[in-house]
Design an enzyme around this catalytic site. Sequence first.
Site, short mmCIF file in Angstrom:
data_model
loop_
_atom_site.label_atom_id
_atom_site.label_comp_id
_atom_site.label_asym_id
_atom_site.label_seq_id
_atom_site.Cartn_x
_atom_site.Cartn_y
_atom_site.Cartn_z
N LYS A 143 -5.77 3.11 -2.60
CA LYS A 143 -5.05 2.48 -1.50
C LYS A 143 -5.92 2.32 -0.26
O LYS A 143 -5.76 1.36 0.50
CB LYS A 143 -3.78 3.28 -1.18
CG LYS A 143 -2.74 3.22 -2.29
CD LYS A 143 -2.29 1.79 -2.60
CE LYS A 143 -1.14 1.75 -3.59
NZ LYS A 143 -0.68 0.38 -3.89
N TYR A 169 -5.29 8.39 -6.04
CA TYR A 169 -4.39 7.36 -5.51
C TYR A 169 -4.82 6.97 -4.09
O TYR A 169 -4.85 5.78 -3.75
CB TYR A 169 -2.96 7.88 -5.52
CG TYR A 169 -1.92 6.88 -5.10
CD1 TYR A 169 -1.61 5.80 -5.93
CD2 TYR A 169 -1.22 7.02 -3.91
CE1 TYR A 169 -0.63 4.88 -5.56
CE2 TYR A 169 -0.25 6.11 -3.54
CZ TYR A 169 0.05 5.04 -4.36
OH TYR A 169 1.02 4.13 -3.99
N SER A 217 0.86 -1.18 0.00
CA SER A 217 0.00 0.00 0.00
C SER A 217 0.90 1.23 0.00
O SER A 217 1.86 1.32 -0.77
CB SER A 217 -0.93 -0.03 1.22
OG SER A 217 -1.78 1.09 1.25
#
Length: 278
Positions: free
Chosen positions: A153, A149, A135
Amino acid sequence: MAGKVWFITGVSGGFGRVLAEEAARNGDKVIGTVRQAGQLMEFNRISEGNTFAYLMDVTNPEGVKATVEAAFNHFGRLDVLVNNAGFGFLGAVEEASIKDFREVMETNFFGVLQVTQAILPYMRRQGSGHIIQMSSVAGFRSTQGFGVYNASKFALEGMSEALAQEVAPLGIKVTIVEPGPFRTNFAGTSIKSAQLEMPEYDATARVFKNNILGYAGQQEGDPQKAAQVILQVVDAENPPLRLPLGNTAFSAVRNKLQQVAQDLENWEHLAAKTSFDS
Protein backbone atom coordinates in the site's frame (compact mmCIF):
# COMPACT_ATOMS: atom_id res chain seq x y z
CA MET A 1 -24.69 14.34 -10.85
CA ALA A 2 -25.83 11.02 -12.29
CA GLY A 3 -24.79 9.51 -15.60
CA LYS A 4 -21.22 8.50 -14.86
CA VAL A 5 -19.64 5.25 -16.02
CA TRP A 6 -17.71 3.49 -13.27
CA PHE A 7 -15.09 0.75 -13.64
CA ILE A 8 -14.64 -1.03 -10.30
CA THR A 9 -12.30 -3.97 -9.77
CA GLY A 10 -13.12 -6.68 -7.24
CA VAL A 11 -16.90 -6.37 -6.83
CA SER A 12 -17.63 -9.85 -5.47
CA GLY A 13 -17.78 -8.39 -1.96
CA GLY A 14 -16.48 -5.75 0.42
CA PHE A 15 -16.02 -2.12 -0.55
CA GLY A 16 -16.18 -2.90 -4.26
CA ARG A 17 -19.62 -4.46 -4.01
CA VAL A 18 -21.11 -1.80 -1.74
CA LEU A 19 -19.70 1.03 -3.83
CA ALA A 20 -21.07 -0.56 -6.99
CA GLU A 21 -24.51 -0.85 -5.42
CA GLU A 22 -24.50 2.78 -4.27
CA ALA A 23 -23.32 4.10 -7.64
CA ALA A 24 -25.98 2.08 -9.47
CA ARG A 25 -28.62 3.34 -7.02
CA ASN A 26 -27.41 6.83 -7.91
CA GLY A 27 -28.33 6.14 -11.54
CA ASP A 28 -24.79 5.57 -12.79
CA LYS A 29 -23.56 2.70 -14.96
CA VAL A 30 -21.19 0.35 -13.15
CA ILE A 31 -18.74 -2.04 -14.74
CA GLY A 32 -17.61 -4.50 -12.10
CA THR A 33 -14.85 -7.06 -12.48
CA VAL A 34 -14.95 -10.52 -10.89
CA ARG A 35 -12.63 -13.50 -11.05
CA GLN A 36 -15.18 -16.32 -11.25
CA ALA A 37 -17.66 -16.89 -14.09
CA GLY A 38 -20.34 -17.89 -11.61
CA GLN A 39 -20.34 -14.34 -10.20
CA LEU A 40 -21.20 -12.64 -13.48
CA MET A 41 -24.99 -13.03 -13.56
CA GLU A 42 -25.34 -12.30 -9.86
CA PHE A 43 -23.67 -8.91 -10.25
CA ASN A 44 -25.65 -8.11 -13.40
CA ARG A 45 -28.86 -8.61 -11.46
CA ILE A 46 -28.00 -6.05 -8.75
CA SER A 47 -29.47 -3.28 -10.90
CA GLU A 48 -30.42 -4.49 -14.35
CA GLY A 49 -29.40 -1.99 -16.97
CA ASN A 50 -26.95 -0.34 -14.57
CA THR A 51 -24.57 -3.08 -13.38
CA PHE A 52 -22.40 -5.01 -15.84
CA ALA A 53 -19.98 -7.72 -14.76
CA TYR A 54 -16.77 -8.55 -16.60
CA LEU A 55 -14.46 -11.48 -15.94
CA MET A 56 -10.97 -10.12 -15.22
CA ASP A 57 -7.88 -10.86 -13.14
CA VAL A 58 -5.88 -7.72 -12.38
CA THR A 59 -2.64 -9.74 -12.51
CA ASN A 60 -3.23 -10.65 -16.18
CA PRO A 61 -2.01 -7.70 -18.30
CA GLU A 62 -3.56 -8.90 -21.56
CA GLY A 63 -6.88 -9.59 -19.87
CA VAL A 64 -6.88 -6.18 -18.20
CA LYS A 65 -6.23 -4.36 -21.46
CA ALA A 66 -8.90 -6.34 -23.32
CA THR A 67 -11.50 -5.81 -20.61
CA VAL A 68 -10.94 -2.05 -20.38
CA GLU A 69 -11.11 -1.76 -24.17
CA ALA A 70 -14.34 -3.78 -24.32
CA ALA A 71 -15.90 -1.68 -21.57
CA PHE A 72 -15.00 1.57 -23.30
CA ASN A 73 -16.26 0.34 -26.65
CA HIS A 74 -19.58 -0.62 -25.04
CA PHE A 75 -20.18 2.57 -23.05
CA GLY A 76 -18.23 5.15 -25.02
CA ARG A 77 -16.57 6.62 -21.94
CA LEU A 78 -15.03 5.69 -18.59
CA ASP A 79 -15.50 8.37 -15.93
CA VAL A 80 -14.44 6.75 -12.65
CA LEU A 81 -11.91 4.00 -12.03
CA VAL A 82 -11.95 2.35 -8.61
CA ASN A 83 -8.94 0.11 -8.04
CA ASN A 84 -10.44 -1.99 -5.26
CA ALA A 85 -9.16 -5.53 -5.89
CA GLY A 86 -6.58 -6.65 -3.34
CA PHE A 87 -6.00 -8.70 -0.21
CA GLY A 88 -4.34 -8.43 3.20
CA PHE A 89 -1.43 -10.36 4.61
CA LEU A 90 -0.43 -11.01 8.23
CA GLY A 91 3.01 -11.88 9.54
CA ALA A 92 6.27 -10.33 10.65
CA VAL A 93 8.65 -9.19 7.93
CA GLU A 94 11.10 -11.98 8.80
CA GLU A 95 8.35 -14.62 8.79
CA ALA A 96 7.08 -13.76 5.30
CA SER A 97 8.80 -15.37 2.35
CA ILE A 98 9.92 -13.46 -0.71
CA LYS A 99 7.21 -15.37 -2.55
CA ASP A 100 4.64 -13.96 -0.10
CA PHE A 101 5.88 -10.42 -0.71
CA ARG A 102 5.78 -10.89 -4.48
CA GLU A 103 2.24 -12.30 -4.47
CA VAL A 104 0.88 -9.42 -2.40
CA MET A 105 2.70 -6.84 -4.51
CA GLU A 106 1.51 -8.51 -7.71
CA THR A 107 -2.13 -7.88 -6.85
CA ASN A 108 -2.09 -4.85 -4.56
CA PHE A 109 0.45 -2.82 -6.51
CA PHE A 110 1.19 -4.20 -9.97
CA GLY A 111 -2.45 -5.15 -10.54
CA VAL A 112 -3.52 -1.60 -9.71
CA LEU A 113 -0.77 -0.21 -11.90
CA GLN A 114 -1.84 -2.34 -14.88
CA VAL A 115 -5.49 -1.31 -14.63
CA THR A 116 -4.53 2.33 -14.18
CA GLN A 117 -2.23 2.31 -17.20
CA ALA A 118 -4.88 0.55 -19.29
CA ILE A 119 -7.58 3.12 -18.53
CA LEU A 120 -5.50 6.30 -18.70
CA PRO A 121 -5.44 6.58 -22.52
CA TYR A 122 -9.25 6.72 -22.57
CA MET A 123 -9.43 9.30 -19.79
CA ARG A 124 -6.75 11.39 -21.48
CA ARG A 125 -8.71 11.45 -24.74
CA GLN A 126 -11.84 12.43 -22.83
CA GLY A 127 -9.96 15.12 -20.97
CA SER A 128 -11.65 13.97 -17.77
CA GLY A 129 -11.83 11.15 -15.25
CA HIS A 130 -11.35 10.32 -11.60
CA ILE A 131 -9.14 7.50 -10.32
CA ILE A 132 -10.01 6.19 -6.87
CA GLN A 133 -7.17 4.14 -5.38
CA MET A 134 -8.45 1.96 -2.55
CA SER A 135 -5.46 1.99 -0.24
CA SER A 136 -5.70 1.74 3.54
CA VAL A 137 -4.60 3.59 6.62
CA ALA A 138 -1.92 0.87 6.44
CA GLY A 139 -0.67 2.68 3.34
CA PHE A 140 0.13 5.74 5.42
CA ARG A 141 1.47 4.24 8.64
CA SER A 142 2.91 0.81 9.31
CA THR A 143 1.98 -1.66 12.02
CA GLN A 144 3.90 -4.58 13.49
CA GLY A 145 2.82 -7.80 11.82
CA PHE A 146 1.48 -6.01 8.74
CA GLY A 147 4.71 -5.16 6.95
CA VAL A 148 3.97 -7.09 3.75
CA TYR A 149 0.60 -5.38 3.31
CA ASN A 150 2.10 -2.04 4.37
CA ALA A 151 4.75 -2.37 1.66
CA SER A 152 2.16 -2.94 -1.06
CA LYS A 153 0.00 0.00 0.00
CA PHE A 154 2.95 2.36 0.55
CA ALA A 155 4.04 1.56 -3.02
CA LEU A 156 0.51 2.23 -4.26
CA GLU A 157 0.38 5.58 -2.48
CA GLY A 158 3.80 6.68 -3.74
CA MET A 159 2.87 5.89 -7.33
CA SER A 160 -0.56 7.50 -6.99
CA GLU A 161 0.77 10.72 -5.47
CA ALA A 162 3.09 11.17 -8.44
CA LEU A 163 0.30 10.17 -10.85
CA ALA A 164 -1.99 12.84 -9.42
CA GLN A 165 0.56 15.53 -10.29
CA GLU A 166 1.11 14.12 -13.79
CA VAL A 167 -2.55 13.88 -14.81
CA ALA A 168 -3.95 17.01 -13.16
CA PRO A 169 -3.18 19.17 -16.23
CA LEU A 170 -5.01 16.56 -18.35
CA GLY A 171 -8.28 16.97 -16.46
CA ILE A 172 -7.93 13.73 -14.50
CA LYS A 173 -8.25 13.57 -10.70
CA VAL A 174 -6.76 11.05 -8.28
CA THR A 175 -7.94 10.26 -4.76
CA ILE A 176 -6.25 7.77 -2.42
CA VAL A 177 -8.81 6.27 -0.03
CA GLU A 178 -7.42 5.12 3.33
CA PRO A 179 -10.02 3.15 5.30
CA GLY A 180 -9.49 2.03 8.85
CA PRO A 181 -11.28 -1.13 10.07
CA PHE A 182 -14.59 -1.68 8.25
CA ARG A 183 -17.05 -4.55 8.32
CA THR A 184 -16.03 -6.15 5.05
CA ASN A 185 -14.55 -9.59 4.43
CA PHE A 186 -11.02 -8.13 4.64
CA ALA A 187 -10.28 -9.79 7.99
CA GLY A 188 -12.01 -12.99 6.89
CA THR A 189 -11.69 -14.61 3.48
CA SER A 190 -9.65 -11.73 2.01
CA ILE A 191 -6.62 -12.09 4.25
CA LYS A 192 -3.66 -14.47 4.21
CA SER A 193 -0.93 -15.25 6.73
CA ALA A 194 2.72 -16.28 6.73
CA GLN A 195 3.16 -20.02 7.20
CA LEU A 196 6.15 -19.48 9.46
CA GLU A 197 5.43 -18.25 12.99
CA MET A 198 8.49 -17.42 15.07
CA PRO A 199 8.15 -17.18 18.88
CA GLU A 200 10.33 -14.07 18.83
CA TYR A 201 7.37 -12.18 17.34
CA ASP A 202 4.65 -13.47 19.64
CA ALA A 203 4.51 -10.14 21.50
CA THR A 204 4.36 -8.03 18.34
CA ALA A 205 3.23 -9.54 15.04
CA ARG A 206 1.19 -12.30 16.67
CA VAL A 207 -0.70 -9.90 18.93
CA PHE A 208 -1.64 -7.82 15.89
CA LYS A 209 -2.71 -10.90 13.94
CA ASN A 210 -4.95 -12.12 16.75
CA ASN A 211 -6.50 -8.69 17.09
CA ILE A 212 -7.25 -8.45 13.37
CA LEU A 213 -8.77 -11.93 13.16
CA GLY A 214 -10.57 -11.52 16.47
CA TYR A 215 -12.66 -8.51 15.48
CA ALA A 216 -13.78 -9.77 12.06
CA GLY A 217 -17.40 -8.71 11.68
CA GLN A 218 -17.17 -6.28 14.60
CA GLN A 219 -15.19 -3.44 13.04
CA GLU A 220 -16.40 0.10 13.64
CA GLY A 221 -16.71 1.11 9.98
CA ASP A 222 -19.94 0.97 7.96
CA PRO A 223 -19.08 0.25 4.29
CA GLN A 224 -22.32 1.80 3.01
CA LYS A 225 -21.59 5.11 4.74
CA ALA A 226 -18.06 5.01 3.33
CA ALA A 227 -19.41 4.40 -0.17
CA GLN A 228 -21.69 7.41 0.13
CA VAL A 229 -18.72 9.58 1.10
CA ILE A 230 -16.76 8.32 -1.91
CA LEU A 231 -19.67 9.22 -4.19
CA GLN A 232 -19.58 12.76 -2.79
CA VAL A 233 -15.82 12.93 -3.36
CA VAL A 234 -16.29 11.90 -6.99
CA ASP A 235 -18.84 14.69 -7.43
CA ALA A 236 -16.62 17.29 -5.70
CA GLU A 237 -15.01 20.03 -7.75
CA ASN A 238 -11.81 19.83 -5.68
CA PRO A 239 -11.56 16.29 -4.26
CA PRO A 240 -8.82 15.43 -1.75
CA LEU A 241 -5.66 13.58 -2.71
CA ARG A 242 -6.00 11.48 0.45
CA LEU A 243 -9.24 10.45 2.12
CA PRO A 244 -8.96 8.60 5.46
CA LEU A 245 -12.21 6.84 6.37
CA GLY A 246 -13.34 6.33 9.95
CA ASN A 247 -12.22 7.57 13.36
CA THR A 248 -9.43 5.00 13.65
CA ALA A 249 -7.93 6.09 10.33
CA PHE A 250 -7.97 9.77 11.24
CA SER A 251 -6.36 9.08 14.62
CA ALA A 252 -3.65 6.94 13.03
CA VAL A 253 -2.85 9.55 10.40
CA ARG A 254 -2.64 12.32 12.99
CA ASN A 255 -0.39 10.20 15.23
CA LYS A 256 1.95 9.48 12.32
CA LEU A 257 2.15 13.17 11.40
CA GLN A 258 2.95 14.07 15.01
CA GLN A 259 5.68 11.40 15.12
CA VAL A 260 7.27 12.71 11.91
CA ALA A 261 7.07 16.29 13.18
CA GLN A 262 8.76 15.26 16.42
CA ASP A 263 11.59 13.52 14.56
CA LEU A 264 12.12 16.64 12.45
CA GLU A 265 12.27 18.84 15.49
CA ASN A 266 14.64 16.54 17.39
CA TRP A 267 17.14 15.99 14.59
CA GLU A 268 16.98 19.01 12.29
CA HIS A 269 19.85 20.73 14.09
CA LEU A 270 22.17 17.95 12.92
CA ALA A 271 20.62 16.35 9.86
CA ALA A 272 19.74 19.54 7.99
CA LYS A 273 23.37 20.71 7.99
CA THR A 274 24.60 18.18 5.46
CA SER A 275 25.00 20.41 2.42
CA PHE A 276 28.36 21.60 1.11
CA ASP A 277 29.49 24.85 2.68
CA SER A 278 28.89 27.73 0.30
